[in-house]
Design a protein around this motif. Structure first.
Motif, PDB file in Angstrom:
ATOM      1  N   LYS A 192       0.479  -1.189  -0.335  1.00 49.65           N
ATOM      2  CA  LYS A 192      -0.205   0.005  -0.088  1.00 49.65           C
ATOM      3  C   LYS A 192       0.479   1.372  -0.182  1.00 49.65           C
ATOM      4  CE  LYS A 192      -4.528  -2.555   2.526  1.00 49.65           C
ATOM      5  NZ  LYS A 192      -4.885  -2.336   3.377  1.00 49.65           N
ATOM      6  N   ARG A 193       2.062   1.199   0.044  1.00 46.03           N
ATOM      7  CA  ARG A 193       2.409   2.238   0.159  1.00 46.03           C
ATOM      8  C   ARG A 193       3.628   2.604  -1.456  1.00 46.03           C
ATOM      9  NH1 ARG A 193       4.739   2.836   5.906  1.00 46.03           N
ATOM     10  NH2 ARG A 193       3.879   0.476   6.945  1.00 46.03           N
ATOM     11  N   GLN A 194       3.608   3.796  -0.975  1.00 45.56           N
ATOM     12  CA  GLN A 194       4.152   4.439  -2.833  1.00 45.56           C
ATOM     13  C   GLN A 194       5.794   4.379  -2.989  1.00 45.56           C
ATOM     14  OE1 GLN A 194       1.936   8.019  -3.679  1.00 45.56           O
ATOM     15  NE2 GLN A 194       0.937   7.281  -5.015  1.00 45.56           N
ATOM     16  N   ARG A 195       6.079   4.269  -3.854  1.00 42.49           N
ATOM     17  CA  ARG A 195       7.776   4.110  -3.402  1.00 42.49           C
ATOM     18  C   ARG A 195       8.306   4.577  -4.835  1.00 42.49           C
ATOM     19  NH1 ARG A 195       7.462   4.013   1.488  1.00 42.49           N
ATOM     20  NH2 ARG A 195       7.987   1.918   2.597  1.00 42.49           N
ATOM     21  N   ILE A 196       9.958   5.534  -4.829  1.00 41.08           N
ATOM     22  CA  ILE A 196      10.310   5.884  -5.948  1.00 41.08           C
ATOM     23  C   ILE A 196      11.791   5.167  -5.994  1.00 41.08           C
ATOM     24  CG2 ILE A 196      11.523   8.416  -6.973  1.00 41.08           C
ATOM     25  CD1 ILE A 196       9.319   9.789  -5.016  1.00 41.08           C
ATOM     26  N   ALA A 197      12.353   4.909  -7.781  1.00 39.55           N
ATOM     27  CA  ALA A 197      13.601   4.652  -7.896  1.00 39.55           C
ATOM     28  C   ALA A 197      14.664   5.746  -7.634  1.00 39.55           C
ATOM     29  CB  ALA A 197      13.203   3.711  -8.635  1.00 39.55           C
ATOM     30  N   GLU A 198      16.169   4.997  -7.066  1.00 41.39           N
ATOM     31  CA  GLU A 198      16.675   5.938  -7.145  1.00 41.39           C
ATOM     32  C   GLU A 198      17.186   6.412  -8.323  1.00 41.39           C
ATOM     33  OE1 GLU A 198      20.308   5.260  -4.151  1.00 41.39           O
ATOM     34  OE2 GLU A 198      18.163   4.072  -2.758  1.00 41.39           O
ATOM     35  N   ALA A 199      17.363   5.850  -9.550  1.00 45.60           N
ATOM     36  CA  ALA A 199      17.781   5.835 -10.509  1.00 45.60           C
ATOM     37  C   ALA A 199      17.028   6.883 -11.046  1.00 45.60           C
ATOM     38  CB  ALA A 199      17.692   4.638 -11.302  1.00 45.60           C
ATOM     39  N   ASP A 200      15.427   7.033 -10.775  1.00 46.31           N
ATOM     40  CA  ASP A 200      15.063   7.962 -11.262  1.00 46.31           C
ATOM     41  C   ASP A 200      14.778   9.454 -11.052  1.00 46.31           C
ATOM     42  OD1 ASP A 200      13.294   5.635 -12.720  1.00 46.31           O
ATOM     43  OD2 ASP A 200      11.620   5.530 -11.579  1.00 46.31           O
ATOM     44  N   LEU A 201      15.309   9.209  -9.398  1.00 44.38           N
ATOM     45  CA  LEU A 201      15.851  10.291  -9.101  1.00 44.38           C
ATOM     46  C   LEU A 201      17.189  10.672  -9.443  1.00 44.38           C
ATOM     47  CD1 LEU A 201      14.443  10.231  -5.229  1.00 44.38           C
ATOM     48  CD2 LEU A 201      13.088  11.750  -6.959  1.00 44.38           C
ATOM     49  N   GLU A 202      18.159  10.351  -9.835  1.00 44.67           N
ATOM     50  CA  GLU A 202      18.713  10.496 -10.764  1.00 44.67           C
ATOM     51  C   GLU A 202      18.705  11.176 -12.022  1.00 44.67           C
ATOM     52  OE1 GLU A 202      21.681   6.852 -10.680  1.00 44.67           O
ATOM     53  OE2 GLU A 202      21.512   6.960  -8.239  1.00 44.67           O
ATOM     54  N   LYS A 203      18.275  10.330 -12.793  1.00 46.25           N
ATOM     55  CA  LYS A 203      17.320  10.871 -14.075  1.00 46.25           C
ATOM     56  C   LYS A 203      16.701  12.558 -13.930  1.00 46.25           C
ATOM     57  CE  LYS A 203      16.453   6.567 -15.597  1.00 46.25           C
ATOM     58  NZ  LYS A 203      15.225   5.699 -16.703  1.00 46.25           N
ATOM     59  N   LEU A 204      16.102  12.594 -12.896  1.00 48.11           N
ATOM     60  CA  LEU A 204      15.531  13.873 -12.383  1.00 48.11           C
ATOM     61  C   LEU A 204      16.221  15.135 -11.966  1.00 48.11           C
ATOM     62  CD1 LEU A 204      12.842  15.554 -12.047  1.00 48.11           C
ATOM     63  CD2 LEU A 204      13.092  14.963  -9.918  1.00 48.11           C
ATOM     64  N   VAL A 205      17.719  14.707 -11.585  1.00 48.71           N
ATOM     65  CA  VAL A 205      18.258  15.460 -10.811  1.00 48.71           C
ATOM     66  C   VAL A 205      19.654  15.750 -12.520  1.00 48.71           C
ATOM     67  CG1 VAL A 205      20.853  15.561  -9.402  1.00 48.71           C
ATOM     68  CG2 VAL A 205      18.746  14.738  -8.851  1.00 48.71           C
ATOM     69  N   SER A 206      19.987  15.064 -13.397  1.00 54.19           N
ATOM     70  CA  SER A 206      20.328  15.342 -14.536  1.00 54.19           C
ATOM     71  C   SER A 206      20.062  16.517 -15.294  1.00 54.19           C
ATOM     72  CB  SER A 206      20.564  13.995 -15.135  1.00 54.19           C
ATOM     73  OG  SER A 206      21.702  13.349 -14.279  1.00 54.19           O
ATOM     74  N   LYS A 207      17.763  16.052 -15.503  1.00 52.40           N
ATOM     75  CA  LYS A 207      17.352  16.803 -16.523  1.00 52.40           C
ATOM     76  C   LYS A 207      17.600  18.148 -15.360  1.00 52.40           C
ATOM     77  CE  LYS A 207      12.853  17.121 -17.482  1.00 52.40           C
ATOM     78  NZ  LYS A 207      11.190  16.202 -17.307  1.00 52.40           N
ATOM     79  N   VAL A 208      17.828  18.378 -14.168  1.00 54.54           N
ATOM     80  CA  VAL A 208      17.284  19.700 -14.048  1.00 54.54           C
ATOM     81  C   VAL A 208      18.909  20.469 -14.130  1.00 54.54           C
ATOM     82  CG1 VAL A 208      16.947  20.777 -11.609  1.00 54.54           C
ATOM     83  CG2 VAL A 208      15.366  19.147 -12.041  1.00 54.54           C
ATOM     84  N   ASP A 209      19.558  19.475 -14.161  1.00 56.88           N
ATOM     85  CA  ASP A 209      21.134  20.360 -13.931  1.00 56.88           C
ATOM     86  C   ASP A 209      22.032  20.958 -15.469  1.00 56.88           C
ATOM     87  OD1 ASP A 209      21.626  20.063 -11.351  1.00 56.88           O
ATOM     88  OD2 ASP A 209      23.185  18.156 -10.967  1.00 56.88           O
ATOM     89  N   CYS A 210      21.572  19.205 -16.107  1.00 55.54           N
ATOM     90  CA  CYS A 210      21.085  20.289 -17.675  1.00 55.54           C
ATOM     91  C   CYS A 210      20.800  21.577 -18.578  1.00 55.54           C
ATOM     92  CB  CYS A 210      21.013  18.430 -18.516  1.00 55.54           C
ATOM     93  SG  CYS A 210      21.142  18.473 -19.880  1.00 55.54           S
TER      94      CYS A 210
END
Length: 72
Positions: free
Chosen positions: A45-63
């Protein structure tokens, strides 16, 4: 590591922890999820986020940040 096409539980983190890692509020993290900027996985019943997806988001923002600073 994937096992039978499913990410291992060690690579999935909670929304509050993801928000802390990104230095954003939980509300902003949930907005990113709603806007499909971050993919959420349901484990029980819990929502989780993949660390790899966070890394992609950070890369996108940095870009994007680099592009903005290059223009000025």
């Amino acid at each position: 590591m994937k096992k039978n096409g499913i990410r291992s539980i060690e690579q999935l983190i909670s929304i509050p922890r993801a928000a802390r890692l990104l230095d954003i509020s939980e509300r902003t993290a949930k907005r990113y999820i709603h806007d499909a900027e971050i993919v959420v996985y349901v484990v029980g019943k819990r929502q989780r986020i993949a660390e790899a997806d966070l890394e992609k988001l950070v890369s996108k923002v940095d870009c994007l940040d680099n592009l903005i600073h290059q223009e000025f």
